[in-house]
Design an enzyme around this catalytic site. Structure first.
Site, PDB file in Angstrom:
ATOM      1  N   GLU A   1       2.543  -7.493  12.633  1.00 16.19           N
ATOM      2  CA  GLU A   1       2.941  -8.890  12.455  1.00 16.19           C
ATOM      3  C   GLU A   1       3.816  -9.354  13.627  1.00 16.19           C
ATOM      4  O   GLU A   1       4.826  -8.725  13.937  1.00 16.19           O
ATOM      5  CB  GLU A   1       3.703  -9.051  11.142  1.00 16.19           C
ATOM      6  CG  GLU A   1       4.004 -10.505  10.814  1.00 16.19           C
ATOM      7  CD  GLU A   1       4.760 -10.661   9.501  1.00 16.19           C
ATOM      8  OE1 GLU A   1       5.672  -9.855   9.244  1.00 16.19           O
ATOM      9  OE2 GLU A   1       4.444 -11.594   8.752  1.00 16.19           O
TER      10      GLU A   1
ATOM     11  N   CYS B   1       4.680 -16.904   6.985  1.00 16.38           N
ATOM     12  CA  CYS B   1       4.046 -15.636   6.622  1.00 16.38           C
ATOM     13  C   CYS B   1       2.568 -15.820   6.305  1.00 16.38           C
ATOM     14  O   CYS B   1       1.800 -14.862   6.344  1.00 16.38           O
ATOM     15  CB  CYS B   1       4.768 -14.995   5.447  1.00 16.38           C
ATOM     16  SG  CYS B   1       4.925 -16.088   4.016  1.00 16.38           S
TER      17      CYS B   1
ATOM     18  N   LYS C   1      21.400 -15.343  -1.193  1.00 13.90           N
ATOM     19  CA  LYS C   1      21.780 -15.107   0.197  1.00 13.90           C
ATOM     20  C   LYS C   1      20.721 -15.691   1.114  1.00 13.90           C
ATOM     21  O   LYS C   1      19.635 -15.136   1.255  1.00 13.90           O
ATOM     22  CB  LYS C   1      21.903 -13.609   0.505  1.00 13.90           C
ATOM     23  CG  LYS C   1      22.508 -13.358   1.892  1.00 13.90           C
ATOM     24  CD  LYS C   1      22.231 -11.970   2.435  1.00 13.90           C
ATOM     25  CE  LYS C   1      21.058 -11.927   3.378  1.00 13.90           C
ATOM     26  NZ  LYS C   1      21.227 -12.695   4.620  1.00 13.90           N
TER      27      LYS C   1
ATOM     28  N   GLU D   1       8.133 -10.529  -1.610  1.00 11.67           N
ATOM     29  CA  GLU D   1       7.154 -11.328  -0.867  1.00 11.67           C
ATOM     30  C   GLU D   1       7.369 -11.016   0.607  1.00 11.67           C
ATOM     31  O   GLU D   1       8.358 -11.446   1.198  1.00 11.67           O
ATOM     32  CB  GLU D   1       7.349 -12.816  -1.144  1.00 11.67           C
ATOM     33  CG  GLU D   1       7.237 -13.196  -2.609  1.00 11.67           C
ATOM     34  CD  GLU D   1       5.868 -12.944  -3.197  1.00 11.67           C
ATOM     35  OE1 GLU D   1       4.903 -12.817  -2.414  1.00 11.67           O
ATOM     36  OE2 GLU D   1       5.755 -12.853  -4.428  1.00 11.67           O
TER      37      GLU D   1
END
Lengths: 523, 41
Positions: free
Chosen positions: A427, A324, A215, A290
């Site tokens: 973040e 990231c 996906k 992750e």
């Protein structure tokens, strides 16, 4: 395991090639960019790929796929649900018996063909990725698509060079370890590096003999769609790779909860990763997560400052800060702090924010309105928390007529914030970094580790002993010393703490996508 | 011809030598956290 691949964001790219796919249907104003022209009046519909066929979602629903640079829909993507996942599971289950029994050489050949065909169509893929994500075409051409090619080549050859263990139990037995494919793998990937990260999961999963249901993010589905065409052309048997498009709540949740999908590899945000873990844990699924990062980038006074500044501008703003691994917290030893800030701001201010399809653009668009609003929120919050904006801080003037409604935000540098504030802890995932001075090695290691995350870090120093010392004490899965985003696909890649569970890459990936079985034979 | 378990007594002579089980667990990676350190040339 053969092959060493280095991601190099700074490189500009390969020669022009013709496109040929109608990826920009419905997008006005692109003729000047030598893109393929619309061939239909209605928007292109990105359908699911199940059992080797493009199929409508069972519910018949689609959602608009927005081009970030224009803020306008340019195609539609299937809005699938659990019924589509069920169909994909059926196809994957049926394909598993034959695929898992193919020789590694046969599987390797097909993966190598996939790599060759992506490379053949590199320009088409790069333009599709740029339009879909808002990233500069030059970046997609030099980083994203070459890395997808590398992923397939790497795992295609890796499976030819595996070895397993044998243990001899004195005078009693002989043991050997079989590593067998686990069945159906669910692969969920994010929007920032769409084909790069999707292929980083698909390649090892199917190379090991699993079948897969992938996906891609509903925000960036286009290159996954193009990949399906490539897989069919390469001769990948039907049902080995199935792609179900749609949202996380509808499709991602159905994949993670499906009882016949025993392996889940997820890359994305930490909040979603927690939901994936909650679903998978009681079902005893094998999970790789992750997740996010708030990565420290540490510059000691003895560093090669020219290299540190150039590297830090890249690690701060590559892909509009939407990687990231970006170093969003920059720590600079006090003797060089003022000089670093001045020169860093000068260099970052030279980055050209512009139309992603313009070859001169360094900084493209933010992926979505929602993400742009999040970036703006944190820039405002930085002001409230006492920060000083040294660069950027507000949306740029109109880029050009085509991009006047696009989601742009310039490189932004905030100073004078306390280490413990929200902007330094949460973040942002955008072109916003903070710079903070420090006075000692001990102090900066404390700063670096004072976060929920533990994905990656950079250390800039000419002192070899210090480099080793600091690398050992920083709590991140990757430590780059005097560099950033140098990626050897053999090394373990992943994060600690809230940045994830497990590792990808090289043997780690091959072990993740296989199940070890010990066979014990009596002497 | 002593078996491995008996030979582990050699730890008294070489205390840094890990026992077989320790080697096995470390290799499995469960009780360790991999960290890749990449140093630019």
């Amino acid at each position: 395991m053969a092959g060493r691949w280095v991601d190099c964001i700074a490189a500009r790219g390969a020669g022009e090639r013709s496109g040929g796919h109608e990826i920009n249907v419905g997008t006005p104003g692109l003729a000047g960019y030598n893109l393929p022209q619309p061939v239909r009046s209605e928007p292109l519909q990105i359908r699911n790929f199940i059992d080797g066929q493009f199929v409508e979602p069972v519910g018949g629903k689609y959602i608009d796929n927005i081009e970030p640079a224009t803020g306008k829909p340019y195609s539609q993507v299937a809005d699938s649900d659990s019924r589509d996942v069920d169909l994909a599971v059926g196809a994957a289950e049926a394909a598993f018996a034959d695929w898992s029994k193919k020789t590694t050489a046969e599987r390797s050949d097909i993966l190598l063909r996939i790599a060759d065909l992506i490379e053949r169509d590199l320009e088409k893929f790069a333009r599709a990725e740029s339009i879909d994500t808002g990233k500069p075409l030059s970046l997609a051409r030099s980083l994203d698509i070459p890395r997808a090619v590398a992923n397939f080549r790497f795992f295609a050859t890796a499976i030819l060079h595996t070895e397993s263990e044998a243990h001899i139990t004195d005078g009693v037995a002989f043991n050997y370890t079989l590593r067998q494919p686990r069945g159906i793998a669910g692969l969920i990937s994010p929007w920032n590096l769409p084909l790069y990260l999707l292929s980083w999961k698909i390649a090892p999963a199917i190379a090991c003999g699993n079948t897969a249901i992938a996906k891609p993010s509903e925000l960036t589905p286009m290159t996954a769609f193009l990949l399906c065409e490539i897989c069919a052309e390469a001769g990948l048997p039907n049902g080995v790779l199935n792609i179900v498009h749609g949202t996380g709540p509808n499709v991602g949740a159905a994949i993670t909860a499906h009882p016949k999908i025993s392996t889940i590899s997820f890359t994305g945000g930490t909040v979603t990763g927690r939901k994936v873990a909650e679903t998978c844990a009681p079902m005893f699924k094998k999970v790789s997560l992750e997740l996010g990062g708030k990565n420290p980038n540490i510059i000691f006074a003895d560093a090669d400052l020219d290299a540190a500044i150039a590297g830090s501008v890249r690690s701060s703003f590559a892909n509009q800060g939407q990687v990231c691994l970006c170093g969003s917290r920059v720590f600079v030893e006090r003797p060089v702090y003022q000089d670093f800030v001045k020169r860093f701001v000068e260099k970052a201010s030279q980055l050209k924010v512009g139309d992603p399809l313009d070859e001169k653009t360094d900084q493209g668009a933010i992926v979505s309105k929602t993400q742009l609003d999040k970036v703006k929120f944190y820039v405002d919050l930085a002001q409230q928390e006492g920060g000083v904006t040294a660069l950027g801080g507000s949306a740029p003037k109109s880029i050009n007529e085509r991009c006047q409604s696009g989601y742009f935000f310039p490189p932004t540098v905030i100073t004078d914030l306390p280490v413990s504030c929200r902007v330094n802890r949460e973040e942002i995932f955008g072109p916003v970094i903070t710079i903070t001075p420090f006075d000692s090695e001990e102090e900066v290691i404390g700063y670096a580790n004072d976060t929920d995350y533990g994905l990656a870090s950079s250390v800039w120093t000419q002192n070899l002993n210090r480099a080793h010392r600091v690398a050992e004490r920083i709590h991140t899965g990757t430590v780059w010393v005097n560099c950033w985003l140098v990626r050897d696909l053999r090394v373990p890649f992943g994060g600690m703490k809230a940045s994830g569970v497990g590792r990808e890459g090289g043997d780690e990936a091959l072990r993740f996508f296989t199940e070890p079985k010990n066979v014990c034979i009596a002497k | 011809m002593k078996n491995l378990a008996e030979r582990c007594a050699c730890r008294a002579v070489a205390p840094d030598t890990p026992k077989r089980d320790e080697v096995g667990l470390a290799k499995a990676g469960f009780f360790t956290e991999p960290k890749n350190v990449c140093i630019a040339k």
